[in-house]
Design a protein around this motif. Structure first.
Motif, PDB file in Angstrom:
ATOM      1  N   THR A 148       0.834  -1.205   0.000  1.00 16.23           N
ATOM      2  CA  THR A 148       0.000   0.000   0.000  1.00 16.23           C
ATOM      3  C   THR A 148       0.866   1.252   0.000  1.00 16.23           C
ATOM      4  N   TYR A 149       1.957   1.202   0.763  1.00 15.82           N
ATOM      5  CA  TYR A 149       2.864   2.347   0.855  1.00 15.82           C
ATOM      6  C   TYR A 149       3.450   2.686  -0.513  1.00 15.82           C
ATOM      7  N   LEU A 150       3.888   1.679  -1.253  1.00 14.30           N
ATOM      8  CA  LEU A 150       4.463   1.910  -2.578  1.00 14.30           C
ATOM      9  C   LEU A 150       3.473   2.611  -3.501  1.00 14.30           C
ATOM     10  N   ILE A 151       2.227   2.128  -3.493  1.00 15.17           N
ATOM     11  CA  ILE A 151       1.202   2.729  -4.347  1.00 15.17           C
ATOM     12  C   ILE A 151       0.945   4.176  -3.943  1.00 15.17           C
ATOM     13  N   SER A 152       0.849   4.393  -2.629  1.00 15.36           N
ATOM     14  CA  SER A 152       0.584   5.740  -2.133  1.00 15.36           C
ATOM     15  C   SER A 152       1.692   6.701  -2.543  1.00 15.36           C
ATOM     16  N   GLU A 153       2.953   6.294  -2.349  1.00 12.19           N
ATOM     17  CA  GLU A 153       4.073   7.169  -2.694  1.00 12.19           C
ATOM     18  C   GLU A 153       4.152   7.394  -4.206  1.00 12.19           C
ATOM     19  N   ALA A 154       3.876   6.333  -4.984  1.00  8.95           N
ATOM     20  CA  ALA A 154       3.912   6.468  -6.447  1.00  8.95           C
ATOM     21  C   ALA A 154       2.861   7.459  -6.928  1.00  8.95           C
ATOM     22  N   SER A 155       1.715   7.481  -6.274  1.00 10.44           N
ATOM     23  CA  SER A 155       0.608   8.331  -6.731  1.00 10.44           C
ATOM     24  C   SER A 155       0.854   9.813  -6.474  1.00 10.44           C
ATOM     25  N   TYR A 156       1.832  10.136  -5.594  1.00  5.62           N
ATOM     26  CA  TYR A 156       2.103  11.536  -5.282  1.00  5.62           C
ATOM     27  C   TYR A 156       3.188  12.150  -6.148  1.00  5.62           C
ATOM     28  N   LEU A 157       3.627  11.421  -7.177  1.00  9.23           N
ATOM     29  CA  LEU A 157       4.594  11.961  -8.125  1.00  9.23           C
ATOM     30  C   LEU A 157       5.811  12.562  -7.413  1.00  9.23           C
ATOM     31  N   LYS A 158       6.213  13.782  -7.826  1.00  8.82           N
ATOM     32  CA  LYS A 158       7.429  14.401  -7.303  1.00  8.82           C
ATOM     33  C   LYS A 158       7.314  14.809  -5.833  1.00  8.82           C
ATOM     34  N   SER A 159       6.083  14.796  -5.298  1.00  4.08           N
ATOM     35  CA  SER A 159       5.912  15.168  -3.903  1.00  4.08           C
ATOM     36  C   SER A 159       6.493  14.117  -2.964  1.00  4.08           C
ATOM     37  N   SER A 160       6.639  12.898  -3.453  1.00  6.34           N
ATOM     38  CA  SER A 160       7.173  11.815  -2.635  1.00  6.34           C
ATOM     39  C   SER A 160       8.689  11.832  -2.640  1.00  6.34           C
ATOM     40  N   ARG A 161       9.260  11.545  -1.510  1.00  4.91           N
ATOM     41  CA  ARG A 161      10.713  11.438  -1.406  1.00  4.91           C
ATOM     42  C   ARG A 161      11.250  10.343  -2.324  1.00  4.91           C
ATOM     43  N   TRP A 162      10.435   9.314  -2.580  1.00  4.78           N
ATOM     44  CA  TRP A 162      10.882   8.150  -3.328  1.00  4.78           C
ATOM     45  C   TRP A 162      10.578   8.249  -4.827  1.00  4.78           C
ATOM     46  N   SER A 163      10.301   9.444  -5.300  1.00  4.20           N
ATOM     47  CA  SER A 163       9.907   9.626  -6.697  1.00  4.20           C
ATOM     48  C   SER A 163      10.930   9.055  -7.676  1.00  4.20           C
ATOM     49  N   ASN A 164      12.211   9.350  -7.464  1.00  3.28           N
ATOM     50  CA  ASN A 164      13.242   8.856  -8.383  1.00  3.28           C
ATOM     51  C   ASN A 164      13.378   7.340  -8.337  1.00  3.28           C
ATOM     52  N   TYR A 165      13.216   6.780  -7.146  1.00  2.28           N
ATOM     53  CA  TYR A 165      13.297   5.320  -7.014  1.00  2.28           C
ATOM     54  C   TYR A 165      12.136   4.652  -7.735  1.00  2.28           C
ATOM     55  N   ILE A 166      10.929   5.140  -7.487  1.00  2.00           N
ATOM     56  CA  ILE A 166       9.747   4.538  -8.100  1.00  2.00           C
ATOM     57  C   ILE A 166       9.776   4.707  -9.616  1.00  2.00           C
ATOM     58  N   SER A 167      10.300   5.840 -10.097  1.00  2.97           N
ATOM     59  CA  SER A 167      10.396   6.065 -11.544  1.00  2.97           C
ATOM     60  C   SER A 167      11.347   5.084 -12.210  1.00  2.97           C
ATOM     61  N   ALA A 168      12.297   4.538 -11.450  1.00  2.00           N
ATOM     62  CA  ALA A 168      13.260   3.582 -12.004  1.00  2.00           C
ATOM     63  C   ALA A 168      12.797   2.135 -11.861  1.00  2.00           C
ATOM     64  N   LEU A 169      11.682   1.906 -11.152  1.00  2.31           N
ATOM     65  CA  LEU A 169      11.156   0.549 -11.016  1.00  2.31           C
ATOM     66  C   LEU A 169      10.457   0.139 -12.310  1.00  2.31           C
ATOM     67  N   PRO A 170      10.443  -1.143 -12.631  1.00  2.00           N
ATOM     68  CA  PRO A 170       9.754  -1.583 -13.848  1.00  2.00           C
ATOM     69  C   PRO A 170       8.258  -1.334 -13.767  1.00  2.00           C
ATOM     70  N   ARG A 171       7.703  -0.840 -14.849  1.00  2.00           N
ATOM     71  CA  ARG A 171       6.261  -0.597 -14.897  1.00  2.00           C
ATOM     72  C   ARG A 171       5.489  -1.903 -14.781  1.00  2.00           C
ATOM     73  N   GLN A 172       6.065  -2.953 -15.323  1.00  2.00           N
ATOM     74  CA  GLN A 172       5.461  -4.278 -15.183  1.00  2.00           C
ATOM     75  C   GLN A 172       6.556  -5.245 -14.749  1.00  2.00           C
ATOM     76  N   PRO A 173       6.632  -5.536 -13.456  1.00  2.00           N
ATOM     77  CA  PRO A 173       7.669  -6.448 -12.967  1.00  2.00           C
ATOM     78  C   PRO A 173       7.533  -7.819 -13.617  1.00  2.00           C
ATOM     79  N   TYR A 174       8.660  -8.467 -13.871  1.00  2.00           N
ATOM     80  CA  TYR A 174       8.615  -9.838 -14.358  1.00  2.00           C
ATOM     81  C   TYR A 174       8.087 -10.711 -13.222  1.00  2.00           C
ATOM     82  N   SER A 175       6.967 -11.295 -13.433  1.00  2.00           N
ATOM     83  CA  SER A 175       6.350 -12.099 -12.385  1.00  2.00           C
ATOM     84  C   SER A 175       5.207 -12.892 -12.983  1.00  2.00           C
ATOM     85  N   LEU A 176       4.958 -14.077 -12.427  1.00  2.00           N
ATOM     86  CA  LEU A 176       3.803 -14.855 -12.879  1.00  2.00           C
ATOM     87  C   LEU A 176       2.491 -14.206 -12.468  1.00  2.00           C
TER      88      LEU A 176
END
Length: 500
Positions: A148-176
């Protein structure tokens, strides 16, 4: 292709129970923060089967091979306190993005030194403080909380401290998690990983529905459905399964560790991430020397090819994974005169009439032998049923290495029959795989299908290889056993004729 993890849970936490409070939070997110809405293409109340058919529409993150976002992450980490590194993010042959040596690196050298201030944990501060308070009020476990935290931080764009980290995460993780039910049934029909993938999807959907019913629906201002939906939860859990690490030196704390999670896996190394008290950061010791330009690897753990596909979406090259195994399905026969008694004995130790046991290229576990003893034992051995069931359970401290010479041949034949039944399923899939997907007309859909099919073929080939080895060993043991019995019978008949 996939990135870092130390020890992952194979299934999600069970449904949690909220602790009733006399008050609820009704505050709204600060007006200075702007959420990024996410469209959800399915109803959140649909079943897990339908949920897997949804179309991803995640607006954050990047393509898995994006170096632009990775460079921005590297700069942000440096500005945020990451010390100078001997590695840099580059495109690589194994993993698409990875950490590559920039200087000579010695064997046993400690690398990374990521400080705790750059970890994402259950204690991390929320951009929307009220949302964090609500989840903690309901005592949400770490995994759903972090999702839930990841989604919340991602939804706040540049307002989140983790913006650069989330922007570098895969949009679709390799996963079953991103395979549809049709694709799981089509490509993994021979492998037991299929069932585990279905269970994982079901657990993710169930966890989301639990959060939605208990919390999100009561606080729609903090958790709007256009942001917190099954699409985004599949994304966040995909990130957790492929990147979350457990740090033994921090009392088993689980964390996302930016930069460290750019390291790719190699079956040839045996080095893991952990927190180093002396340097006060997450580090690992290199398994060997690296020259400039060489990709640096760690181990995601001693996992089978199926487990690596399940969480990370890749299958190692044929024969390169010494920890590879295949789950062999075995079951009691319902026509067994003692079927009910045997099932009851198994239930006492948390087992059922149908179980799966790991088979490696080097052999199979004593628990499988114990289950086989129980499966073939006659009514005259009813007093040993519970002993066999206990030995078949890895939860029991009972002796595992049971021996009943009088039914040894039947036991080996039972396991051999189970192996050959499984081998026939792999043969059927591999023979049919050549003509699969020829009816697909969309180039994009065809490329996806061909990619998934190749992963499935690689997995099936590796698992079938292990079963072929087990088949060979079992046939040889049966041959030797029968030769020994024949020799003993010949000697016995000779003595009988002599005394006559």
């Amino acid at each position: 292709m996939a990135e870092v993890s130390r020890i992952l849970q194979s299934s999600l936490m069970p449904s949690f129970h909220s602790r009733p409070k006399s008050h609820t939070f009704q505050s709204h997110p600060p007006l200075s923060f702007r959420r990024l809405p996410v469209q959800c293409s399915i109803s959140t109340t649909e079943s897990a089967t339908k949920a897997t058919k949804s179309t991803q529409n995640i607006p954050w993150g990047c393509d898995i091979d994006s170096l632009e976002n990775a460079s921005a992450l590297q700069k942000w980490l440096t500005d945020s306190g990451l010390p100078p590194q001997k590695m840099g993010i580059q495109k690589v042959d194994v993993g698409e993005r990875g950490l590559v040596a920039l200087k000579n690196i010695r064997k046993g050298e400690k690398l990374l030194f990521v400080p705790p201030s750059l970890f994402i944990t259950a204690d991390s501060e929320w951009t929307c403080e009220e949302a964090g308070k609500v989840l903690k009020k309901y005592s949400v476990p770490d995994w759903p909380l972090l999702a839930t935290y990841l989604i919340s931080e991602a939804s706040y764009l540049k307002s989140s401290r983790w913006s650069n980290y989330i922007s570098a995460l895969p949009r679709q993780p390799y996963s079953l998690l991103y395979w549809t039910r049709e694709e799981l049934d089509r490509y993994l029909e021979a492998s037991q990983i299929r069932q585990r993938a279905i269970e994982r999807v079901t657990n993710v959907v169930g966890t989301y529905n639990d959060l939605r019913l208990r919390i999100f629906s009561k606080h729609p201002d903090l958790f709007p459905e256009e942001v917190f939906n099954i699409e985004t939860f599949k994304w966040s859990f995909g990130i957790l399964f492929s990147r979350l690490v457990r740090l033994p030196s921090m009392n088993g704390k689980v964390a996302l560790v930016p930069w460290a999670d750019m390291l790719n896996h190699s079956c040839e190394v045996d080095t893991f991430l952990d927190y180093d008290i002396s340097s006060q950061g997450v580090v690992f010791e290199t398994a060997g020397p690296y020259q400039p330009g060489e990709q640096v690897f760690i181990s995601y753990g001693k996992k089978s090819n199926g487990e690596l596909l399940l969480s990370y979406g890749f299958v190692p090259s044929k024969g390169t994974n010494p920890s590879d195994s295949v789950e062999l399905s075995v079951s009691l026969s319902k026509s067994d005169k003692c079927y009910k008694e045997k099932v009851e004995a198994l239930r006492k130790y948390g087992l059922s009439a149908k179980e799966c046991f790991p088979v490696r290229i080097t052999g199979w576990p004593s628990e499988l032998m114990a289950f086989a003893y129980l499966a073939v034992s006659p009514p005259s051995m009813s007093k040993q049923f519970e002993e066999m069931a206990a030995a078949a359970s890895n939860k029991s401290t009972a002796p595992k290495d049971l021996r009943y010479p009088e039914i040894e041949e039947d036991v080996l034949q039972f396991i051999l029959d189970s192996c050959e039944d499984s081998i026939s399923k792999y043969n059927k899939f591999l023979q049919a795989s050549g003509s699969m997907d020829l009816d697909v007309t969309s180039p994009k859909q065809l490329n996806r299908r061909l990619f998934l099919k190749q992963l499935a073929v690689d997995l099936s080939t590796s698992e079938q290889r292990i079963l072929f080895r087990a088949q060979y060993i079992l046939r040889r043991q049966l041959r030797d056993l029968r030769k020994g019995e024949l020799r003993a019978l010949t000697i016995f008949n000779g003595f009988r004729k002599f005394f006559k």
